[in-house]
Design a protein around this motif. Sequence first.
Motif, PDB file in Angstrom:
ATOM      1  N   ASP A  69       0.831  -1.203   0.000  1.00  0.00           N
ATOM      2  CA  ASP A  69       0.000   0.000   0.000  1.00  0.00           C
ATOM      3  C   ASP A  69       0.869   1.257   0.000  1.00  0.00           C
ATOM      4  N   GLU A  70       1.667   1.422   1.038  1.00  0.00           N
ATOM      5  CA  GLU A  70       2.524   2.615   1.138  1.00  0.00           C
ATOM      6  C   GLU A  70       3.587   2.625   0.048  1.00  0.00           C
ATOM      7  N   ILE A  71       3.888   3.834  -0.439  1.00  0.00           N
ATOM      8  CA  ILE A  71       5.004   4.038  -1.360  1.00  0.00           C
ATOM      9  C   ILE A  71       5.920   5.104  -0.776  1.00  0.00           C
ATOM     10  N   ASN A  72       7.220   4.837  -0.863  1.00  0.00           N
ATOM     11  CA  ASN A  72       8.223   5.821  -0.459  1.00  0.00           C
ATOM     12  C   ASN A  72       8.768   6.489  -1.716  1.00  0.00           C
ATOM     13  N   ILE A  73       8.877   7.811  -1.681  1.00  0.00           N
ATOM     14  CA  ILE A  73       9.374   8.561  -2.833  1.00  0.00           C
ATOM     15  C   ILE A  73      10.843   8.902  -2.621  1.00  0.00           C
ATOM     16  N   ASN A  74      11.678   8.579  -3.589  1.00  0.00           N
ATOM     17  CA  ASN A  74      13.104   8.867  -3.511  1.00  0.00           C
ATOM     18  C   ASN A  74      13.372  10.295  -3.986  1.00  0.00           C
ATOM     19  N   LEU A  75      13.683  11.172  -3.034  1.00  0.00           N
ATOM     20  CA  LEU A  75      14.091  12.542  -3.343  1.00  0.00           C
ATOM     21  C   LEU A  75      15.495  12.787  -2.779  1.00  0.00           C
ATOM     22  N   GLY A  76      16.290  11.716  -2.765  1.00  0.00           N
ATOM     23  CA  GLY A  76      17.616  11.835  -2.180  1.00  0.00           C
ATOM     24  C   GLY A  76      18.749  11.295  -3.020  1.00  0.00           C
ATOM     25  N   CYS A  77      18.460  10.461  -4.013  1.00  0.00           N
ATOM     26  CA  CYS A  77      19.530   9.833  -4.793  1.00  0.00           C
ATOM     27  C   CYS A  77      20.423  10.888  -5.443  1.00  0.00           C
ATOM     28  N   PRO A  78      21.763  10.795  -5.256  1.00  0.00           N
ATOM     29  CA  PRO A  78      22.671  11.794  -5.825  1.00  0.00           C
ATOM     30  C   PRO A  78      23.284  11.396  -7.170  1.00  0.00           C
ATOM     31  N   SER A  79      22.885  10.231  -7.713  1.00  0.00           N
ATOM     32  CA  SER A  79      23.488   9.744  -8.952  1.00  0.00           C
ATOM     33  C   SER A  79      23.328  10.749 -10.091  1.00  0.00           C
ATOM     34  N   GLY A  80      24.393  10.937 -10.854  1.00  0.00           N
ATOM     35  CA  GLY A  80      24.364  11.905 -11.950  1.00  0.00           C
ATOM     36  C   GLY A  80      23.307  11.592 -12.990  1.00  0.00           C
ATOM     37  N   THR A  81      23.128  10.305 -13.325  1.00  0.00           N
ATOM     38  CA  THR A  81      22.128   9.933 -14.326  1.00  0.00           C
ATOM     39  C   THR A  81      20.709  10.184 -13.827  1.00  0.00           C
ATOM     40  N   VAL A  82      20.522  10.173 -12.511  1.00  0.00           N
ATOM     41  CA  VAL A  82      19.207  10.433 -11.926  1.00  0.00           C
ATOM     42  C   VAL A  82      18.944  11.935 -11.850  1.00  0.00           C
ATOM     43  N   VAL A  83      19.882  12.693 -11.301  1.00  0.00           N
ATOM     44  CA  VAL A  83      19.636  14.129 -11.072  1.00  0.00           C
ATOM     45  C   VAL A  83      19.614  14.907 -12.381  1.00  0.00           C
ATOM     46  N   SER A  84      20.234  14.364 -13.442  1.00  0.00           N
ATOM     47  CA  SER A  84      20.191  15.054 -14.731  1.00  0.00           C
ATOM     48  C   SER A  84      18.767  15.139 -15.269  1.00  0.00           C
ATOM     49  N   LYS A  85      17.887  14.238 -14.774  1.00  0.00           N
ATOM     50  CA  LYS A  85      16.484  14.244 -15.168  1.00  0.00           C
ATOM     51  C   LYS A  85      15.607  14.909 -14.104  1.00  0.00           C
ATOM     52  N   LYS A  86      16.284  15.593 -13.168  1.00  0.00           N
ATOM     53  CA  LYS A  86      15.611  16.298 -12.057  1.00  0.00           C
ATOM     54  C   LYS A  86      14.887  15.330 -11.127  1.00  0.00           C
ATOM     55  N   ARG A  87      15.294  14.082 -11.137  1.00  0.00           N
ATOM     56  CA  ARG A  87      14.728  13.095 -10.231  1.00  0.00           C
ATOM     57  C   ARG A  87      15.648  12.937  -9.025  1.00  0.00           C
ATOM     58  N   GLY A  88      15.213  12.147  -8.053  1.00  0.00           N
ATOM     59  CA  GLY A  88      16.017  12.011  -6.853  1.00  0.00           C
ATOM     60  C   GLY A  88      16.256  13.358  -6.215  1.00  0.00           C
ATOM     61  N   SER A  89      17.485  13.618  -5.787  1.00  0.00           N
ATOM     62  CA  SER A  89      17.792  14.914  -5.176  1.00  0.00           C
ATOM     63  C   SER A  89      17.828  16.044  -6.197  1.00  0.00           C
ATOM     64  N   GLY A  90      17.750  15.696  -7.488  1.00  0.00           N
ATOM     65  CA  GLY A  90      17.776  16.728  -8.527  1.00  0.00           C
ATOM     66  C   GLY A  90      16.638  17.725  -8.411  1.00  0.00           C
ATOM     67  N   ILE A  91      15.471  17.269  -7.970  1.00  0.00           N
ATOM     68  CA  ILE A  91      14.306  18.149  -7.896  1.00  0.00           C
ATOM     69  C   ILE A  91      14.430  19.173  -6.773  1.00  0.00           C
ATOM     70  N   LEU A  92      15.343  18.938  -5.827  1.00  0.00           N
ATOM     71  CA  LEU A  92      15.476  19.841  -4.686  1.00  0.00           C
ATOM     72  C   LEU A  92      16.017  21.208  -5.095  1.00  0.00           C
ATOM     73  N   ALA A  93      16.575  21.304  -6.286  1.00  0.00           N
ATOM     74  CA  ALA A  93      17.045  22.597  -6.796  1.00  0.00           C
ATOM     75  C   ALA A  93      15.905  23.412  -7.397  1.00  0.00           C
ATOM     76  N   TYR A  94      14.709  22.808  -7.459  1.00  0.00           N
ATOM     77  CA  TYR A  94      13.559  23.460  -8.101  1.00  0.00           C
ATOM     78  C   TYR A  94      12.347  23.390  -7.171  1.00  0.00           C
ATOM     79  N   PRO A  95      12.278  24.249  -6.173  1.00  0.00           N
ATOM     80  CA  PRO A  95      11.195  24.180  -5.184  1.00  0.00           C
ATOM     81  C   PRO A  95       9.796  24.255  -5.785  1.00  0.00           C
ATOM     82  N   ASP A  96       9.611  25.069  -6.807  1.00  0.00           N
ATOM     83  CA  ASP A  96       8.280  25.178  -7.419  1.00  0.00           C
ATOM     84  C   ASP A  96       7.854  23.843  -8.043  1.00  0.00           C
ATOM     85  N   MET A  97       8.802  23.180  -8.689  1.00  0.00           N
ATOM     86  CA  MET A  97       8.518  21.882  -9.287  1.00  0.00           C
ATOM     87  C   MET A  97       8.232  20.849  -8.203  1.00  0.00           C
ATOM     88  N   LEU A  98       8.978  20.908  -7.116  1.00  0.00           N
ATOM     89  CA  LEU A  98       8.760  20.000  -5.993  1.00  0.00           C
ATOM     90  C   LEU A  98       7.358  20.181  -5.431  1.00  0.00           C
TER      91      LEU A  98
END
Length: 318
Positions: A84-113
Amino acid sequence: MIFSLAPMEGLTGYIVRNAFHHNFDFIDKYYTPFIPAAKRMNSKIKRDLDPSNNDGITLIPQAMSILADEVISLHEQLKPYGYDEININLGCPSGTVVSKKRGSGILAYPDMLFSFLDDLFKNADFPVSIKTRTGFDDDILWPEIIDIYKNFPIKDLIIHPRVRKDLYKGSIRLDDFALAIEKLSDSPIHLVYNGDITDTESFNNIINHFPSVDEIMIGRGLFMNPALIAEIKKTQYSENLLGSKDFNTRLIKWHDEILEGYLGIFSGSKDAMFRMKEIWMYMHGLFPDHEKLWKKIKKCQTLSDYNSIVSSAFISLG
């Protein structure tokens, strides 16, 4: 105190979870390595989630996404498995992840978050928890990020107090976690601490700083010492566990269960050894002459060589 095993890509799949559960059963909750929510679940992910492969384990799937409809679609796929529960990953620092604004990448864009979470919580009819860092290049936006989180009924907010730029190096940012406690003091959001707990001393340091914390997530520390939680809890079974005959027996069984599991799912022994080497990268510190041992394990190319080196290492424990 509740303890969970942090999701670590390539390391915390069902084979390792079961080895902990069978041999060092002090972990209360497990999280899957992140699932790319933009895609349909493949056979590997389905096998990892299969309840028959997680018997007796409390497991929470973690999604990698910044789109609400992807998370909701993933939840629909998870329902038949009983999750039932889902955990959202907003912490991954991998370059391939943050380049798509996923993981910790979205933290640079508060409005998008904010837009992502607003859309998700308006449409999700299931519990959502979040694992987050405290910023991208720095933690200047952290107060604003906390205020965004405060708007939503997040079940658990798991905070690794580093920014993406830190990766896993340098000191943890205790002030960032302290700020979250302060700003969320009147919020129902439950805070979970994660980061750099590798022994009882580092655990006590966090608890002394943050006595209100009642849940801890540990990742690398449990591969450095699988009995860490037992030692923290000071159970009767674990008094002086590290270095004891009981510990050595459990460690060998833990290792052998993982190796056997990997040999069962990979087509060749080299793939299994590669995964075991990832574990030894953390675990070798438990052994005498550990740097010499680690060099030998890194260099071995055959399963017979690996087994010979590892058997000698376990004998050295006494």
